[in-house]
Design an enzyme around this catalytic site. Structure first.
Site, mmCIF file in Angstrom:
data_model
loop_
_atom_site.group_PDB
_atom_site.id
_atom_site.type_symbol
_atom_site.label_atom_id
_atom_site.label_comp_id
_atom_site.label_asym_id
_atom_site.label_seq_id
_atom_site.Cartn_x
_atom_site.Cartn_y
_atom_site.Cartn_z
ATOM 1 N N SER A 178 0.855 -1.177 0.000
ATOM 2 C CA SER A 178 0.000 0.000 0.000
ATOM 3 C C SER A 178 0.891 1.226 0.000
ATOM 4 O O SER A 178 2.068 1.160 0.382
ATOM 5 C CB SER A 178 -0.883 -0.015 1.253
ATOM 6 N N TYR A 181 -2.109 -0.840 11.252
ATOM 7 C CA TYR A 181 -2.013 -1.267 9.854
ATOM 8 C C TYR A 181 -0.797 -0.644 9.174
ATOM 9 O O TYR A 181 -0.043 -1.329 8.480
ATOM 10 C CB TYR A 181 -3.296 -0.884 9.124
#
Length: 348
Positions: free
Chosen positions: A152, A165
């Protein structure tokens, strides 16, 4: 018998690959599994949610692939090893392993309990470590195979409300770089590559554990999971490349973070809370501990509730997969302009 599959609309001969996709019951994992199936590949679907896995297997078969359902919690190293062995026992070997499974909590760091933070880390980071180890156990003796780490923009750039995260994605980035150096040193035929994704329209925002006043949502612009799936399939076939960036927002974020990280800190402090919330109540029960698509749940599919605003293609992704001097110049120019715009926003 030689199988024939379609690629870019042209019939070409080739044998199916054996592909493992973790987190395959929904979202990006499911879209990726279907994208591999459309090539005629055999796809092993790893996840916890049995309802989602069953529906994903049906989609894989309808797309032209062969499906193997393997329920597993990626935070359990022994279970992951056993899952990999089951794939080999069924299909003979593993050609591609896609690490994608994750968990998250949307909340300020001080409102996340130690057990919750640990669980996110175990699934999102250690799940990749355990998956990679299981894949290498079968790939290294054959001296071939590709491991794709689904990352990501948050692997480089942390944002508020997602500390667990973001921390896990940063850890994956460092782990993958270290492993890649070791494989290159040993002149191994096994490849590892990473695909950095933008915000994606997945069901996670309806089942993520959230302590925000509003309903969790991705930071715009948002892309459909099929965009991610196509990029991951391409990366699996071109594993020599170190990394792929998907979406113009990913390019802009990563370059802005490299050029002016302090300015980006202040910008996200001002906008990062509001941009990750919609008006409305939280979704269904959080899947941090128990899958919401388990025996007493329902199938959520690949898409979330943001279809109307989501992009079904990414020109930047095409440029990334078909790099030329002109394409690279256009991408870099767009990213620099985005970084300058961000700097102006912060100053104002």
């Amino acid at each position: 018998m030689t199988r024939v599959r379609k690629r870019w609309g042209v019939q070409v001969p080739g044998s199916p690959r054996t592909v493992v996709v973790t987190g395959a019951s929904g979202g990006v994992g499911r879209a990726t599994a279907v994208a591999f199936a459309a090539r005629g590949d055999r796809v092993a679907l790893l996840a916890r949610g049995r309802e989602g896995l069953a529906a994903a297997a049906d989609e894989v078969q309808r797309a032209g692939g062969e499906a193997l359902v393997v329920p597993v919690d990626m935070a359990d190293a022994k279970a992951v090893d056993d899952a990999a062995q089951q794939v080999v026992d069924t299909f003979g070997h593993i050609d591609v392993w896609v690490n994608n499974a994750f968990a998250g909590v949307f909340a300020p760091f001080t409102e996340i309990t130690p057990d919750e933070f640990k669980r996110v880390t175990e699934v999102t980071y250690l799940g990749y470590v355990f998956g990679t180890r299981a894949a290498l156990r079968h790939m290294l003796p054959r001296d071939r195979g590709t491991i794709v780490q689904v990352g990501s923009a948050l692997a480089y750039r942390g944002i508020p409300l997602q500390s667990a995260y973001c921390g896990a994605k940063h850890a994956i980035q460092g782990f993958n770089e270290s492993l890649r150096c070791e494989l290159l040193h040993s002149r191994s035929g096994v490849r590892t590559t990473m695909v950095q994704l933008p915000a994606v329209n997945t069901p996670q925002f309806d089942w993520v554990l959230s302590r925000m006043p509003g309903q969790a949502r991705p930071v715009a612009p948002v892309y459909q999971p099929e965009v991610a799936g196509r990029a991951i399939v391409h990366a699996a076939s071109h594993g020599r490349r170190r990394e792929y960036w998907v979406g113009g927002s990913t390019v802009a974020t990563l370059i802005a973070n490299a050029v002016a990280p302090g300015a980006l800190d202040r910008y996200l402090a001002r906008t990062g809370f509001e941009s990750q919330q919609d008006k409305g109540e939280h979704g269904e029960s959080a899947n941090l501990w128990t899958p919401v698509d388990g025996p007493h749940g329902r199938d959520f599919g690949s898409h979330g509730r943001f279809d109307e605003e989501s992009h079904g293609s990414s020109p930047q992704d095409w440029i990334s997969r078909n790099r030329t001097r002109a394409g690279a110049a256009l991408t870099a120019g767009a990213a620099v302009l985005a970084a300058r715009r961000l700097t102006r926003l912060v100053r104002h």
